[in-house]
Design a protein around this motif. Structure first.
Motif, short mmCIF file in Angstrom:
data_model
loop_
_atom_site.label_atom_id
_atom_site.label_comp_id
_atom_site.label_asym_id
_atom_site.label_seq_id
_atom_site.Cartn_x
_atom_site.Cartn_y
_atom_site.Cartn_z
N LEU A 1 6.99 17.15 4.69
CA LEU A 1 8.47 16.53 4.06
C LEU A 1 9.13 16.51 4.90
N LYS A 2 9.32 17.04 6.04
CA LYS A 2 10.36 17.17 7.00
C LYS A 2 9.94 16.01 8.19
N MET A 3 8.78 15.77 8.27
CA MET A 3 8.24 14.57 9.08
C MET A 3 8.42 13.47 8.48
N ILE A 4 8.22 13.44 7.07
CA ILE A 4 8.50 11.90 6.38
C ILE A 4 9.94 11.71 6.45
N GLU A 5 10.68 12.61 6.44
CA GLU A 5 12.49 12.37 6.25
C GLU A 5 12.78 12.09 7.68
N VAL A 6 12.32 12.78 8.60
CA VAL A 6 12.90 12.42 10.11
C VAL A 6 12.38 11.21 10.67
N ASP A 7 11.02 10.81 10.43
CA ASP A 7 10.76 9.73 10.80
C ASP A 7 10.71 8.24 9.82
N SER A 8 11.34 8.58 8.68
CA SER A 8 11.55 7.57 7.72
C SER A 8 10.33 7.00 7.41
N ILE A 9 9.18 7.60 7.00
CA ILE A 9 7.78 7.09 6.64
C ILE A 9 7.95 6.79 5.17
N PRO A 10 7.71 5.55 4.98
CA PRO A 10 7.86 4.97 3.69
C PRO A 10 6.41 5.20 2.62
N ARG A 11 6.90 5.16 1.40
CA ARG A 11 5.87 5.13 0.31
C ARG A 11 4.70 6.22 0.42
N TRP B 1 0.88 -1.41 -0.07
CA TRP B 1 -0.15 0.09 0.07
C TRP B 1 0.86 1.11 -0.08
N ASN B 2 0.23 2.56 -0.48
CA ASN B 2 0.91 3.64 -0.35
C ASN B 2 -0.01 4.85 -0.30
N LEU B 3 0.78 5.86 0.40
CA LEU B 3 -0.17 7.10 0.67
C LEU B 3 0.15 8.01 -0.39
N VAL B 4 -0.96 8.78 -1.00
CA VAL B 4 -0.74 9.81 -1.95
C VAL B 4 -1.24 11.00 -1.33
N SER C 1 3.92 9.47 -1.38
CA SER C 1 3.91 10.31 -2.86
C SER C 1 3.18 12.02 -2.72
N PHE C 2 3.88 12.91 -2.99
CA PHE C 2 3.32 14.09 -3.03
C PHE C 2 3.32 14.53 -4.59
#
Length: 391
Positions: free
Chosen positions: A267-277, A252-255, A279-280
């Motif tokens: 975007l920072k939240m995704i990077e810091v917490d290493s949230i996978p998959r 599954w992925n999040l769009v 897409s923006f």
């Protein structure tokens, strides 16, 4: 339905138009439909940032520009001239919360037979102003600051309640987006006049063409499309819910589709917490129909919504919604656990994640709820909403 023999001359008034946004899009769709049905339509606005969108209007629709401050003499005179020269029968004020727009309209129609209706495109008991003031108060670091912010919050609430009472008293109709908003509005504003308060939901504003569409083509996608902010849309909640379960569902992925002030924070939240998959995609000028066709689940975790038109749009293409029930209209749109899930107040990440799991684990349930969602969305078709406006 009003025919050409009963032609009306209708004026829409809004703060910003043409522009990207829900109220603006609804205004365009209704204006074009009224013209198609034989009526004359005029639009007046103060800010006109995206004139290229005027191409979406029927060529017969005239657009006029007003100025700030809203109730200035120049605006009263200009709007009065429009009402007289265009022989306006009814003003539809789409900026229905501040009293100043109602005051402007009443001053402009003096000496005419023009009627005024105002639409409250939001919750009857809160607004972005109130939510922002509440957040500031909660985040205050000392007692004195917190106390001062509390008084400021109460002052703003008092002004809003007075504005609602003023608008109800000085409009022929005061229109809410849901019948379930009527009682909360009356209780919140303490209004004595209630006989002119009615509800008309927003119509689906995108073309729904299901030719060649199949639920079997759905991807394992969770979708959010809209403004990227933490203040009322609370998009960070969607990212937090996905972070909780992303590792369990590698297929599954999040769009996320859209722009806004907190996109860099996401975007920072995704990077810091290493949230996978995750897409923006940037803001789409055209309706995000292709995203609706692909997605299986739509998420909306806002603290503030008026109607949630995007929910109905996605449901039209078989996307099953998971919506935070922070506003009554959600229950008009979604039949809980039949055409989607509505999570209760206060917001709970655990409950949201549980709803996600139910849908992601059970393809049969997803398809059944998707079919129910598509059927429910039909009740918000333009034809049905237009009949309510004419009535």
């Amino acid at each position: 339905m009003l025919l050409k023999d009963n032609q009306m001359n209708i004026l829409f008034l809004y703060r910003i138009y043409p522009n990207f946004g829900g109220v603006e899009t609804v205004t365009t769709v209704l204006a074009n439909r009224f013209v198609k049905d034989g009526h004359q339509v005029t639009i007046a606005s103060i800010e006109q940032p995206h004139m290229e969108l005027k191409e979406q209007l029927d060529p017969s629709i005239k657009l006029f520009k007003l100025e700030y401050p809203v109730t200035c003499t120049e605006n009263i005179s200009k709007l009065h001239g429009i009402v007289v020269n265009q022989k306006i029968d009814c003003i539809v004020n789409q900026w229905g919360l501040p009293f100043k727009t109602t005051k402007l309209c009443n001053a402009a129609i003096r000496g005419t037979n023009c009627r005024i209706v105002s639409v409250l495109h939001g919750s009857p008991y809160t607004s972005k102003v109130i939510i922002s003031a509440q957040d500031k108060m909660k985040n205050a670091r000392n007692f004195v600051t917190k106390a001062l912010l509390w008084f400021a919050l109460k002052a703003k609430e008092s002004i809003i309640k007075w504005s609602i009472r003023y608008n109800i008293a000085h409009n022929d109709r005061y229109i809410l987006l849901s019948n379930s908003f009527v009682r909360p509005l009356i209780d919140y504003s303490k209004t004595k006049k209630t006989d002119n308060i009615i509800a008309i939901g927003n119509p689906i504003t995108i073309p729904v063409n299901l030719e060649g569409f199949s639920l079997n083509d759905k991807k394992k996608q969770i979708l959010y499309a809209g403004r990227m902010d933490f203040e009322n849309k609370r998009v960070n909640r969607i990212l937090s819910a996905w972070r909780s379960i992303a590792g369990e569902y590698p297929d599954w992925n999040l769009v996320l589709v859209g722009d806004g002030p907190h996109k860099p924070d996401l975007l920072k939240m995704i990077e810091v917490d290493s949230i996978p998959r995750v897409s923006f995609f940037d803001f789409q000028k055209e309706p995000p129909i292709n995203f609706y066709k692909d997605a299986s689940i739509y998420m909306l975790t806002s603290d503030l919504e008026g109607f949630g038109l995007v929910i109905i749009e996605s449901m039209s293409y078989g996307v099953v919604p998971i919506v935070y029930g922070s506003y009554e209209a959600a229950y008009d749109i979604i039949e809980n656990e039949k055409s989607g899930f509505i999570t209760p107040q206060p917001y709970s990440n655990k409950i949201t994640v549980n709803c996600l799991r139910k849908l992601m684990d059970d393809e049969k349930l997803r398809k059944m709820m998707a079919l129910n969602a598509m059927e429910k969305a039909k009740t918000f078709a333009l034809n049905e909403v237009t009949k309510q406006w004419y009535s």
